[in-house]
Design a protein around this motif. Structure first.
Motif, PDB file in Angstrom:
ATOM      1  N   ASP A 192       0.757  -0.909  -0.074  1.00 48.60           N
ATOM      2  CA  ASP A 192      -0.144  -0.020   0.050  1.00 48.60           C
ATOM      3  C   ASP A 192       0.944   1.108   0.152  1.00 48.60           C
ATOM      4  O   ASP A 192       2.295   1.091   0.224  1.00 48.60           O
ATOM      5  N   LEU A 193       0.394   2.312  -0.250  1.00 55.77           N
ATOM      6  CA  LEU A 193       1.097   3.640  -0.437  1.00 55.77           C
ATOM      7  C   LEU A 193       1.820   3.983   0.481  1.00 55.77           C
ATOM      8  O   LEU A 193       3.098   4.546   0.737  1.00 55.77           O
ATOM      9  N   TYR A 194       1.323   4.014   2.033  1.00 52.41           N
ATOM     10  CA  TYR A 194       2.044   4.262   3.156  1.00 52.41           C
ATOM     11  C   TYR A 194       3.189   3.327   3.310  1.00 52.41           C
ATOM     12  O   TYR A 194       4.174   4.006   3.830  1.00 52.41           O
ATOM     13  N   LYS A 195       3.105   2.189   3.112  1.00 47.17           N
ATOM     14  CA  LYS A 195       4.160   1.295   3.553  1.00 47.17           C
ATOM     15  C   LYS A 195       5.275   1.301   2.405  1.00 47.17           C
ATOM     16  O   LYS A 195       6.412   1.427   2.829  1.00 47.17           O
ATOM     17  N   LEU A 196       4.856   1.606   1.252  1.00 44.24           N
ATOM     18  CA  LEU A 196       5.937   1.862   0.362  1.00 44.24           C
ATOM     19  C   LEU A 196       6.484   3.420   0.667  1.00 44.24           C
ATOM     20  O   LEU A 196       7.861   3.332   0.522  1.00 44.24           O
ATOM     21  N   LEU A 197       5.879   4.147   0.758  1.00 45.43           N
ATOM     22  CA  LEU A 197       6.571   5.495   1.411  1.00 45.43           C
ATOM     23  C   LEU A 197       7.467   5.640   2.556  1.00 45.43           C
ATOM     24  O   LEU A 197       8.678   5.810   2.690  1.00 45.43           O
ATOM     25  N   LEU A 198       7.064   4.671   3.379  1.00 49.60           N
ATOM     26  CA  LEU A 198       7.699   4.464   4.755  1.00 49.60           C
ATOM     27  C   LEU A 198       9.194   3.424   4.276  1.00 49.60           C
ATOM     28  O   LEU A 198      10.088   3.966   4.852  1.00 49.60           O
ATOM     29  N   GLY A 199       8.876   2.570   3.710  1.00 53.41           N
ATOM     30  CA  GLY A 199      10.211   1.714   3.328  1.00 53.41           C
ATOM     31  C   GLY A 199      11.185   2.778   2.600  1.00 53.41           C
ATOM     32  O   GLY A 199      12.342   2.509   2.706  1.00 53.41           O
ATOM     33  N   VAL A 200      10.769   3.524   1.592  1.00 49.03           N
ATOM     34  CA  VAL A 200      11.726   4.492   0.799  1.00 49.03           C
ATOM     35  C   VAL A 200      12.277   5.416   1.959  1.00 49.03           C
ATOM     36  O   VAL A 200      13.489   5.624   1.791  1.00 49.03           O
ATOM     37  N   PHE A 201      11.450   5.963   2.588  1.00 54.61           N
ATOM     38  CA  PHE A 201      12.008   7.009   3.717  1.00 54.61           C
ATOM     39  C   PHE A 201      13.113   6.250   4.513  1.00 54.61           C
ATOM     40  O   PHE A 201      14.077   6.644   4.742  1.00 54.61           O
ATOM     41  N   LEU A 202      12.678   5.191   5.237  1.00 56.85           N
ATOM     42  CA  LEU A 202      13.852   4.380   6.058  1.00 56.85           C
ATOM     43  C   LEU A 202      15.081   4.091   5.311  1.00 56.85           C
ATOM     44  O   LEU A 202      16.067   4.238   5.878  1.00 56.85           O
ATOM     45  N   PHE A 203      14.821   3.642   3.870  1.00 54.25           N
ATOM     46  CA  PHE A 203      16.206   3.106   2.930  1.00 54.25           C
ATOM     47  C   PHE A 203      16.959   4.496   2.886  1.00 54.25           C
ATOM     48  O   PHE A 203      18.310   4.459   3.161  1.00 54.25           O
ATOM     49  N   LEU A 204      16.103   5.677   2.488  1.00 50.08           N
ATOM     50  CA  LEU A 204      17.078   6.833   2.182  1.00 50.08           C
ATOM     51  C   LEU A 204      17.663   7.407   3.204  1.00 50.08           C
ATOM     52  O   LEU A 204      18.465   8.287   3.229  1.00 50.08           O
ATOM     53  N   ASN A 205      16.911   7.458   4.387  1.00 48.24           N
ATOM     54  CA  ASN A 205      17.178   8.253   5.465  1.00 48.24           C
ATOM     55  C   ASN A 205      18.574   7.644   6.302  1.00 48.24           C
ATOM     56  O   ASN A 205      19.169   8.231   7.132  1.00 48.24           O
ATOM     57  N   GLU A 206      18.856   6.106   5.919  1.00 43.15           N
ATOM     58  CA  GLU A 206      20.111   5.732   6.548  1.00 43.15           C
ATOM     59  C   GLU A 206      21.335   5.899   5.577  1.00 43.15           C
ATOM     60  O   GLU A 206      21.042   6.052   4.468  1.00 43.15           O
ATOM     61  N   ASN A 207      22.451   6.048   6.382  1.00 39.44           N
ATOM     62  CA  ASN A 207      23.580   6.451   5.394  1.00 39.44           C
ATOM     63  C   ASN A 207      24.021   5.201   4.454  1.00 39.44           C
ATOM     64  O   ASN A 207      24.334   5.424   3.317  1.00 39.44           O
ATOM     65  N   LYS A 208      23.859   3.988   4.695  1.00 39.64           N
ATOM     66  CA  LYS A 208      24.149   3.025   3.977  1.00 39.64           C
ATOM     67  C   LYS A 208      22.947   2.070   3.562  1.00 39.64           C
ATOM     68  O   LYS A 208      23.073   0.886   3.263  1.00 39.64           O
ATOM     69  N   GLY A 209      21.905   2.722   3.879  1.00 41.85           N
ATOM     70  CA  GLY A 209      20.579   2.052   3.450  1.00 41.85           C
ATOM     71  C   GLY A 209      20.201   1.065   4.790  1.00 41.85           C
ATOM     72  O   GLY A 209      20.787   1.306   5.801  1.00 41.85           O
ATOM     73  N   ILE A 210      19.210   0.332   4.900  1.00 37.36           N
ATOM     74  CA  ILE A 210      18.789  -0.576   5.812  1.00 37.36           C
ATOM     75  C   ILE A 210      18.510  -1.897   5.277  1.00 37.36           C
ATOM     76  O   ILE A 210      18.263  -2.116   4.182  1.00 37.36           O
ATOM     77  N   SER A 211      18.751  -2.857   6.021  1.00 37.80           N
ATOM     78  CA  SER A 211      18.664  -4.089   5.704  1.00 37.80           C
ATOM     79  C   SER A 211      17.423  -4.978   5.355  1.00 37.80           C
ATOM     80  O   SER A 211      16.607  -4.294   5.927  1.00 37.80           O
ATOM     81  N   ALA A 212      17.238  -5.687   4.575  1.00 36.71           N
ATOM     82  CA  ALA A 212      15.978  -6.372   4.271  1.00 36.71           C
ATOM     83  C   ALA A 212      15.389  -6.892   5.664  1.00 36.71           C
ATOM     84  O   ALA A 212      14.087  -6.952   5.639  1.00 36.71           O
ATOM     85  N   ILE A 213      15.989  -7.335   6.188  1.00 38.39           N
ATOM     86  CA  ILE A 213      15.529  -8.236   7.435  1.00 38.39           C
ATOM     87  C   ILE A 213      14.996  -7.093   8.634  1.00 38.39           C
ATOM     88  O   ILE A 213      13.761  -7.237   9.000  1.00 38.39           O
ATOM     89  N   ASN A 214      15.597  -5.707   8.593  1.00 35.12           N
ATOM     90  CA  ASN A 214      14.996  -4.671   9.256  1.00 35.12           C
ATOM     91  C   ASN A 214      13.766  -4.204   8.652  1.00 35.12           C
ATOM     92  O   ASN A 214      12.672  -3.808   9.247  1.00 35.12           O
ATOM     93  N   LEU A 215      13.797  -4.087   7.335  1.00 33.92           N
ATOM     94  CA  LEU A 215      12.508  -3.654   6.663  1.00 33.92           C
ATOM     95  C   LEU A 215      11.336  -4.653   6.641  1.00 33.92           C
ATOM     96  O   LEU A 215      10.296  -4.223   6.876  1.00 33.92           O
ATOM     97  N   CYS A 216      11.671  -6.084   6.755  1.00 31.99           N
ATOM     98  CA  CYS A 216      10.645  -6.822   6.952  1.00 31.99           C
ATOM     99  C   CYS A 216       9.825  -6.928   8.188  1.00 31.99           C
ATOM    100  O   CYS A 216       8.688  -6.779   8.184  1.00 31.99           O
ATOM    101  N   SER A 217      10.633  -6.536   9.211  1.00 30.55           N
ATOM    102  CA  SER A 217       9.970  -6.458  10.750  1.00 30.55           C
ATOM    103  C   SER A 217       9.235  -5.013  10.726  1.00 30.55           C
ATOM    104  O   SER A 217       8.014  -4.962  11.350  1.00 30.55           O
ATOM    105  N   ILE A 218       9.915  -3.933  10.202  1.00 34.92           N
ATOM    106  CA  ILE A 218       9.334  -2.659  10.574  1.00 34.92           C
ATOM    107  C   ILE A 218       7.920  -2.624   9.442  1.00 34.92           C
ATOM    108  O   ILE A 218       6.939  -2.065   9.918  1.00 34.92           O
ATOM    109  N   LEU A 219       8.143  -3.191   8.156  1.00 40.32           N
ATOM    110  CA  LEU A 219       6.724  -2.862   7.386  1.00 40.32           C
ATOM    111  C   LEU A 219       5.890  -4.044   7.545  1.00 40.32           C
ATOM    112  O   LEU A 219       4.743  -4.016   6.761  1.00 40.32           O
ATOM    113  N   ASP A 220       6.083  -5.176   8.268  1.00 38.31           N
ATOM    114  CA  ASP A 220       5.394  -6.257   8.382  1.00 38.31           C
ATOM    115  C   ASP A 220       5.195  -6.977   7.098  1.00 38.31           C
ATOM    116  O   ASP A 220       3.941  -7.197   6.659  1.00 38.31           O
TER     117      ASP A 220
END
Length: 134
Positions: free
Chosen positions: A88-116
């Motif tokens: 959904d649009l919010y999860k997509l935006l949140l994933g992009v935000f989290l990835f771009l806000n980290e210096n080296k990105g965010i791991s897929a494992i962390n994205l799994c747990s945060i975005l469910d």
């Protein structure tokens, strides 16, 4: 005097969630402004007026802009790297935000747990974010 270049301040997660978490209209406006920076314009007739149509499917709810003149439907995500994304649009935006806000990105494992979401979805989103960075 030194000419230091200051890094821009990173956006806060609190501010992001305030703007987008319970407001699908803001998410739609964000994607609309990214796809049509000068405002919506129908590619068939050039009309600038539209209706927002909500499509509810089995696995995904999507939003399309329907031209008020010729009734051609324009998807918010078609023609972008996210066009096949099932989030959904919010999860997509949140994933992009989290990835771009980290210096080296965010791991897929962390994205799994945060975005469910499952690991494969997180990997696909991570790859799409890497494409955005290049």
């Amino acid at each position: 005097m030194s000419n230091k270049v200051l890094k821009p301040k990173k956006a806060s997660l609190y501010q992001f969630t305030q703007n987008y978490s319970n407001n699908i209209g803001n998410c739609i406006e964000f994607f609309k402004s990214m796809k049509w920076p000068g405002g919506f314009s129908c590619d068939r007739c050039g009309c600038h007026k539209y209706y927002l149509v909500k499509r509810v499917g089995k696995t995904k709810t999507s939003y399309v802009l329907e031209c008020s003149s010729c009734h051609k439907q324009h998807s918010l995500l078609s023609g972008t790297i996210f066009q096949s994304c099932k989030l959904d649009l919010y999860k997509l935006l949140l994933g992009v935000f989290l990835f771009l806000n980290e210096n080296k990105g965010i791991s897929a494992i962390n994205l799994c747990s945060i975005l469910d979401v499952n690991h494969k979805t997180a990997l696909l989103l991570e790859n799409e974010c890497r494409i955005l960075c290049h």
